[in-house]
Design an enzyme around this catalytic site. Structure first.
Site, PDB file in Angstrom:
ATOM      1  CG  HIS A   1      -2.822  -0.949  -7.380  1.00 15.49           C
ATOM      2  ND1 HIS A   1      -3.336  -0.174  -6.260  1.00 15.49           N
ATOM      3  CD2 HIS A   1      -2.610  -2.192  -6.723  1.00 15.49           C
ATOM      4  CE1 HIS A   1      -3.495  -1.134  -5.302  1.00 15.49           C
ATOM      5  NE2 HIS A   1      -3.282  -2.219  -5.632  1.00 15.49           N
TER       6      HIS A   1
ATOM      7  NE  ARG B   1      -4.181  -1.512   0.313  1.00 14.42           N
ATOM      8  CZ  ARG B   1      -4.087  -2.767  -0.328  1.00 14.42           C
ATOM      9  NH1 ARG B   1      -3.274  -3.212  -1.242  1.00 14.42           N
ATOM     10  NH2 ARG B   1      -5.460  -3.646  -0.344  1.00 14.42           N
TER      11      ARG B   1
ATOM     12  CD  GLU C   1      -2.574   3.010  -6.122  1.00  8.95           C
ATOM     13  OE1 GLU C   1      -3.619   2.335  -6.337  1.00  8.95           O
ATOM     14  OE2 GLU C   1      -1.809   2.654  -5.416  1.00  8.95           O
TER      15      GLU C   1
END
Length: 304
Positions: A265, A217, A246
């Site tokens: 991601h 994360r 993000e």
């Protein structure tokens, strides 16, 4: 126990339908179900649940968004996907680390110009890699690193030895890790305790040839401190599949650094999530039918 009836929302996925039916369950509309498998991207659109729903299975490992939205309650069982995607994430982590050490990200932009690439190329052979959050991803990554000639330091909450690791340390001894390792892979959940565990102090304690890989994360890293360390040569590089925020803004200075690799991601590609989840769901349906403990129960107070 009566028949396990399962709703798969917001749409029926063929991989998960086959998993439920293969485990002896039956896929039904939500108003007829005892179990909800929620495969939405987050808590948006999550339905109101009646007391008939005894177990909710989420397709994500991180549940902080569900906790923040007040979705998770104490009335029923909840599971997440912790460990379900470990093989794919471990493969991506190794790819990122090798890309950085072998300077692949730089080479593809420089055509046949070997300088200064030659001097920056390193190997995993003989290196020591710390895996912070050495759960399912760590268990999958360790043999891959071993095959490349590296040894590992595993860091987990308990300090219980991790198979294949040269050394296992509990999380409360994390400060001892930085001076003992060559590179770091982050695979820990995002919690108040893990926020900014990579910071100015930990970065300064790492060797200047270190690469940091984050497949966990974004908030595990103080991104400003990371940028400064990369710019100033405090560490050699960073390979990030997750960031904070993000995605990074278009003017984020990380984009300008040659010693940064950012992937969007995709260690867990959305196209493969339900396929990877299916065998674990089947096992949990079997366990639920038998009254056994489920895989990956959620601890909502820890956001995972």
């Amino acid at each position: 126990m009566s028949e396990v009836t399962v709703a798969i929302e917001p749409e029926r996925d063929p991989h998960l339908v086959a998993a439920v039916e293969g485990a002896g369950g039956r896929v039904v509309p939500l108003d007829q179900a005892r179990v909800l498998v929620w495969i939405g991207a987050g808590p948006g659109g999550f339905p109101e649940l009646t007391d008939d729903i005894e177990w909710v299975a989420l397709k994500t490992a991180g549940i902080e968004a569900f906790v923040g939205a007040g979705v998770i309650d104490a009335k029923r069982l909840w599971t997440n996907a912790s460990g379900f995607y470990a093989e794919g994430v471990a493969e991506h982590a190794l790819a990122l680390l090798l890309a950085g050490l072998r300077q692949i990200n730089t080479s593809v932009l420089r055509h046949w110009d070997k300088q200064p690439i030659d001097t920056g190329v390193r190997t995993l052979r003989g290196a020591r890699v710390a895996i912070v959050g050495a759960g399912g991803i760590g268990a999958s990554l360790i043999p891959r690193l071993t095959a490349c000639g590296a040894s590992t330091i595993a860091v987990n909450r308990s300090g219980r030895p991790v198979e294949g690791a040269a050394l296992t340390l509990p999380a409360d001894r994390l400060d001892e890790v930085w001076a003992q390792t060559d590179h770091v892979v982050l695979a820990a959940p995002s919690t108040p305790e893990t926020r900014h565990l990579i910071n100015e102090r930990s970065l300064a304690a790492l060797p200047d040839h270190a690469w940091i890989v984050n497949v966990a994360r974004g908030p595990l890293i103080d991104q400003k401190a990371l940028y400064n360390a990369l710019r100033d040569g405090v560490i050699a590089g960073a390979a990030l599949d997750v960031t904070d925020p993000e995605p990074p803004s278009p003017d984020d200075p990380l984009w300008s650094l040659p010693n940064v690799i950012i992937t969007p991601h995709i260690a867990n590609p959305a196209s493969g999530l339900t396929r990877e989840m299916a065998p674990f769901l089947a096992e949990n349906v079997r366990r639920f039918t038998a009254g056994e403990a489920l895989i990956a129960p959620v601890s909502a107070d820890r956001d995972y």
